[in-house]
Scaffold this motif. Structure first.
Motif: not given
Length: 282
Positions: A83-96
């Protein structure tokens, strides 16, 4: 209808297994968080959490509600973003470490990512020492790996023995320097093995160095070298050498998840909680 604020408090308490830590994450008082959970329990008519002086655990009804809470809160967030007209954008860096990425962790991460539109995950595979150094430099947000000493913070997943793994039915030569198959530095298994051999006065030489668990296991199974591995990696072609092999005892391994939680990222905290939950099922 359940209030989203109450569900959010309940979800964080379940993730943290602590009212105190949940209050810190939510920037609320502990009494406020307790009040939210109590109101939910009144609405459900049954306890959602089993409390003791040292721990908080979900009841059967709590497990059921937690699944609904996650779905409801996710839908609320998706609706707000749409409804806010925005798109989520999250980048998470994982080490395993390799042993995690060769077993159950990829499926857990895929399920987490698929449930969150716009979330991207970047995975780096290396030994735990390399990964924790990368996290200290700010290159990773979260690390899933192992250690032989509890010198760092983090959430414990489980413990198991570290053993000398070698070809089943065979013994290394007693008088010759012990051939070793090791992970590259820095590595807690490597450090523990070399320290134990030095303390025992047992000669050794490095025969194989590899970042791959599979390569170390193959070298050990062929009788080419002895490898210090956690007990669950000892398969049918290998054996943990007993005391009569003349090798010193090794410490326990702790499997842990470490994160940069001071960054305040909700996604990092949620991934960490999901990994902890999944580890308890394996």
């Amino acid at each position: 209808m359940f209030d989203a604020t109450l569900l959010r408090s309940f979800q964080v308490v379940a993730q943290e297994a602590s009212f105190t830590r949940a209050a810190e994450r939510l920037h609320l008082t502990q009494s406020a968080v307790s009040g939210h959970v109590r109101r939910l329990e009144e609405q459900v008519g049954k306890p959602l959490l089993a409390r003791s002086t040292r721990s908080v655990a979900l009841t059967v009804e709590g497990e059921v509600l937690l699944g609904y809470a996650r779905a409801i809160l996710r839908l609320n967030e998706d609706a707000r973003i749409r409804l806010a007209g925005t798109a989520p954008s999250t980048h998470v860096r994982i080490g395993a470490s390799d042993d995690f990425m060769s077993s159950w962790l990829p499926e857990v991460l895929q399920q987490f990512r698929s449930a969150r539109p716009g979330l991207s995950l970047e995975i780096r595979i290396a030994n735990t020492g390399v990964l924790t150094q990368a996290m200290d430099r700010g290159e990773l947000d979260l690390v899933v790996g192992s250690r032989c000493h509890g010198e760092r913070t983090g959430q414990l997943l489980w413990r198991e023995p570290l053993v000398w793994a070698y070809a089943r039915g065979r013994l290394p030569e007693a008088q010759a320097p012990l051939p070793l198959a090791l992970f590259p530095e820095p590595c807690p298994y490597r450090d523990a093995a070399l320290a134990a051999l030095a303390a025992a006065g047992r000669p050794w030489h490095i025969a194989v160095v590899s970042p791959s668990v599979g390569s170390l296991k193959t070298a050990a199974a062929a009788g080419f070298a002895v490898s210090p591995l956690n007990r669950s990696l000892v398969t049918a072609s290998l054996q943990p050498l007993a005391d009569d092999a003349g090798l010193p005892p090794l410490p326990e391994v702790e499997f842990v998840v470490l994160s940069r939680r001071h960054d305040g990222s909700r996604e990092i905290a949620e991934i960490e909680a999901e990994i902890v939950r999944a580890a308890r099922l394996f």
